[in-house]
Design an enzyme around this catalytic site. Sequence first.
Site, mmCIF file in Angstrom:
data_model
loop_
_atom_site.group_PDB
_atom_site.id
_atom_site.type_symbol
_atom_site.label_atom_id
_atom_site.label_comp_id
_atom_site.label_asym_id
_atom_site.label_seq_id
_atom_site.Cartn_x
_atom_site.Cartn_y
_atom_site.Cartn_z
ATOM 1 N N ALA A 69 -44.328 -8.170 -16.555
ATOM 2 C CA ALA A 69 -43.672 -8.764 -15.392
ATOM 3 C C ALA A 69 -44.013 -10.249 -15.267
ATOM 4 O O ALA A 69 -45.069 -10.705 -15.711
ATOM 5 C CB ALA A 69 -44.091 -8.027 -14.126
ATOM 6 N N GLY A 114 -46.651 -4.873 -18.912
ATOM 7 C CA GLY A 114 -45.392 -4.164 -18.740
ATOM 8 C C GLY A 114 -44.585 -4.045 -20.014
ATOM 9 O O GLY A 114 -43.748 -3.146 -20.134
ATOM 10 N N GLU A 117 -45.685 -0.958 -21.436
ATOM 11 C CA GLU A 117 -45.156 0.133 -20.619
ATOM 12 C C GLU A 117 -43.707 0.452 -20.999
ATOM 13 O O GLU A 117 -43.299 1.619 -21.023
ATOM 14 C CB GLU A 117 -45.277 -0.223 -19.143
ATOM 15 C CG GLU A 117 -46.739 -0.244 -18.675
ATOM 16 C CD GLU A 117 -46.888 -0.660 -17.230
ATOM 17 O OE1 GLU A 117 -47.303 0.186 -16.419
ATOM 18 O OE2 GLU A 117 -46.598 -1.827 -16.903
ATOM 19 N N GLU A 138 -53.859 -5.330 -17.071
ATOM 20 C CA GLU A 138 -53.604 -5.602 -15.655
ATOM 21 C C GLU A 138 -54.865 -5.644 -14.804
ATOM 22 O O GLU A 138 -54.883 -6.280 -13.743
ATOM 23 C CB GLU A 138 -52.637 -4.551 -15.090
ATOM 24 C CG GLU A 138 -51.178 -4.743 -15.495
ATOM 25 C CD GLU A 138 -50.824 -4.053 -16.803
ATOM 26 O OE1 GLU A 138 -49.632 -3.846 -17.055
ATOM 27 O OE2 GLU A 138 -51.752 -3.728 -17.590
#
Length: 267
Positions: A69, A114, A117, A138
């Site tokens: 992100a 992300g 992910e 993170e």
Amino acid sequence: MTTTSERILVNYAVTDGVAVIELSNAPANTYSYEMMRQLDEAILQARFDENAHVIVIRGAGERFFCAGAEISMLNSVSPTYKYYFCLHANETLTRLEQTPKLVIAALNGHTVGGGLEIALACDIRIARRGAGQVGLPEINLGVLPGTGGTQRMARALPKNKAIEYMTEGKLMSFEEAQDLGLINYIYDSEGYWEKVLEYAKTFCPPNKASRTVGRIKRSVQSGSEVAFSEALAIERELQQLCFQSEDAKEGISAYIEKRKERNFTGR
């Protein structure tokens, strides 16, 4: 895929049965809500596209698959916005994971946060040798991997290793990730993309019964989340759909007739 006022952050194209979804936001292909909406739309487009038998997701450029992100975006929006942003991202990646077509992540560069992910929601991961690292760091931002990372990592690795990598914020090489089972294959940089496409095409007609490939994927993805008796029911229903297909008729006939060639059509 976008309105006239939006930047194109996700490209979609189909060639020889392979739908290519490309994340494109230089320099690190980081995603915002805007990009995630475009990714969501591309996933739905690939679902409905009868010419798309296999999906490949890649990052634009040479350095990044995706770095997750946009941190500057997260720094500027409200906690409520962040919540709905994460909720939509979760819904998008679940839609990708449940799409009954094989999804290959082409990890052409760094795949962190992300970005990993997204890759974990894909079925097969193919990395480019020496092109980057993977990990869920993170923790260094004081947050957790909130786009399915804690759950998919814990399903991909032993729980103690998943907790180790996420709480320590470790990054690992593609080779280490392959040893852990996070990556299926590592291809050399020379001709990398061509080799990924060549591999993806092996799951397309006439080579494979592509709908059966997708149903195997759905049986595994859906069955692994429910009780064993329910998983067997999912498997039986998907098998019945396979039995009704033209490709099952072709495959069984070829076996009876001792034909090596099978002309699968994806029907």
